[in-house]
Motif scaffolding. Structure first.
Motif, PDB file in Angstrom:
ATOM      1  N   HIS A  81      30.134  49.917  23.101  1.00  0.00           N
ATOM      2  CA  HIS A  81      30.728  51.013  23.864  1.00  0.00           C
ATOM      3  C   HIS A  81      31.678  50.445  24.910  1.00  0.00           C
ATOM      4  N   HIS A 100      26.018  45.023  19.030  1.00  0.00           N
ATOM      5  CA  HIS A 100      24.761  44.561  18.436  1.00  0.00           C
ATOM      6  C   HIS A 100      24.380  45.537  17.322  1.00  0.00           C
ATOM      7  N   ARG A 132      22.518  47.210  27.590  1.00  0.00           N
ATOM      8  CA  ARG A 132      22.716  48.662  27.675  1.00  0.00           C
ATOM      9  C   ARG A 132      22.159  49.100  29.023  1.00  0.00           C
TER      10      ARG A 132
HETATM   11  C1  1HN Z   1      20.702  50.791  22.179  1.00  0.00           C
HETATM   12  O1  1HN Z   1      21.178  49.923  21.291  1.00  0.00           O
HETATM   13  C2  1HN Z   1      21.540  51.705  22.789  1.00  0.00           C
HETATM   14  O2  1HN Z   1      23.433  51.043  21.566  1.00  0.00           O
HETATM   15  C3  1HN Z   1      21.025  52.620  23.683  1.00  0.00           C
HETATM   16  O3  1HN Z   1      23.741  52.315  23.248  1.00  0.00           O
HETATM   17  C4  1HN Z   1      19.700  52.641  23.986  1.00  0.00           C
HETATM   18  C5  1HN Z   1      17.499  51.713  23.734  1.00  0.00           C
HETATM   19  C6  1HN Z   1      16.661  50.802  23.192  1.00  0.00           C
HETATM   20  C7  1HN Z   1      17.129  49.888  22.285  1.00  0.00           C
HETATM   21  C8  1HN Z   1      18.450  49.858  21.924  1.00  0.00           C
HETATM   22  C9  1HN Z   1      23.009  51.682  22.510  1.00  0.00           C
HETATM   23  C10 1HN Z   1      18.843  51.722  23.409  1.00  0.00           C
HETATM   24  C11 1HN Z   1      19.333  50.790  22.494  1.00  0.00           C
END
Ligand code: 1HN
Length: 346
Positions: free
Chosen positions: A148, A105, A69
């Motif tokens: 995404h 994920h 990310r």
């Molecule tokens: C995460 O999975 C996303 O899925 C965004 O877009 C920010 C910050 C810390 C851990 C996982 C996402 C994140 C995150």
């Protein structure tokens, strides 16, 4: 509370018990039981234009795939190095460039997206894909697969809010990656909204999730709701016109750990002072104005972000019709009977 006097005998005693992993409560009581909330979290403002420049630079350094990310963390100045925007919440700005895929994920942490800039990139959650636009509030519930992508020609930017510090506090984090970058789409776009977004519910709905089944609350409808309510011309002294996003199945907050809000402040409106125990992250999406938080004044416009720590007085003032999105840990505090607010004399 009183500070207990030191004597050589007492000091020797503390030394002795320290070796056995024991400590005297009377030396720390005043630090752990405070008469009012006393937080290391500090008021802060981030101008979006500054962040966009750094994100563009980051885009040249790392792909979304390698980063997993591509997010710049909003680190509270009083909590540096802890990946926290408030004591209990994480916030970051994510950029998804044309052609990027942020791979699938899932994790225990719940996430919200509030779209700041760009139009038409997708996020997929639990087999359904949604296109995103500025002002949309999108939910990724705990343990749901999400990825995404951006098939447009412009970068997309959004605010990520996660309950990372809450999950950390409970030592309850699980996470896994997928062998496929993108999950299989199993439901048509708009499916969740069709079933749950129109004051209707499936007659035999048997969902166990505590998160709203609507995963994109489109700004189009949010803005329309505010505009309609504005016509009544009844303003709350502390909030202007403030609504909470809700779970249509339960009437509770849309997410179990994070409360999300949208607020209209009409041109020229100045709120009465307000304070609450839920430290709150604000993102302006329309308009222009300023907020006084404790001793600081923050001038904001579209996409700017600021934090109001627990039990800090806040007032907002709008120079144009303005819309503020905000989020906090209020659902958790309310369920634990910890939430308190103070409307001053308003
Ligand atoms: C995460 O999975 C996303 O899925 C965004 O877009 C920010 C910050 C810390 C851990 C996982 C996402 C994140 C995150």
């Amino acid at each position: 509370m009183e500070v207990v006097a030191k004597t050589p005998e007492r000091e020797a005693f503390y030394q002795k018990i320290d070796g056995q992993n024991l400590a005297a409560l009377w030396n720390v009581m005043g630090d752990i039981i405070t008469p009012e909330p006393k937080s290391a979290c500090r008021p802060h403002l981030w101008k979006f234009d500054m962040i966009r420049d750094y994100m563009t630079e980051a885009g040249k350094l790392i792909t979304a795939k390698e980063a997993e990310r591509r997010v710049l963390i909003l680190e509270n100045p009083g909590l540096r190095g802890q990946s926290k925007v408030t004591t209990s919440l994480f916030a970051g700005i994510q950029m998804v460039m044309p052609g990027d895929i942020a791979p699938a994920h899932r994790h225990s942490q719940s996430a919200l997206r509030f779209i700041l800039e760009g139009k038409g990139a997708y996020t997929s959650v639990d087999g359904e894909r949604t296109a995103m636009e500025p002002g949309d509030f999108v939910i990724t519930p705990s343990m749901t697969w999400h990825d995404h992508s951006n098939e447009t020609s412009e970068p997309m930017f959004w605010l990520d809010g996660l309950d990372i510090p809450i999950v950390q506090f409970f030592d309850a984090s699980f996470a896994e990656g997928s062998k496929d970058d993108q999950q299989k789409i199993t439901r048509p776009a708009g499916d969740s909204f069709a079933r749950y977004g129109h004051n209707l519910l499936p007659v035999d709905g048997k969902r166990s999730s505590k998160t709203s089944p609507i995963f994109n609350y489109p700004y189009h409808y949010t803005r329309e709701a505010l505009e309609q309510a504005k016509a009544r011309d009844e303003w709350d002294a502390c909030h202007g016109l403030k609504l909470k996003f809700s779970n249509p199945e339960t009437g509770d907050f849309a997410m179990p750990t994070i409360g999300t809000f949208i607020q209209l402040l009409p041109k020229g409106f100045k709120t009465a002072r307000y304070r609450a125990t839920d430290a709150t992250v604000f993102a302006a999406i329309e308009g222009k104005g300023r907020s006084r938080v404790g001793e600081q004044t923050f001038e904001w416009g579209p996409r700017d972000l600021f934090v109001v720590p627990s039990w800090h007085w806040v007032t907002h003032e709008a120079d144009a019709d303005s819309v503020l999105f905000s989020f906090s840990d209020r659902p958790v505090q309310q369920k634990l009977d910890l939430f308190r607010e103070d409307r001053g004399n308003a």
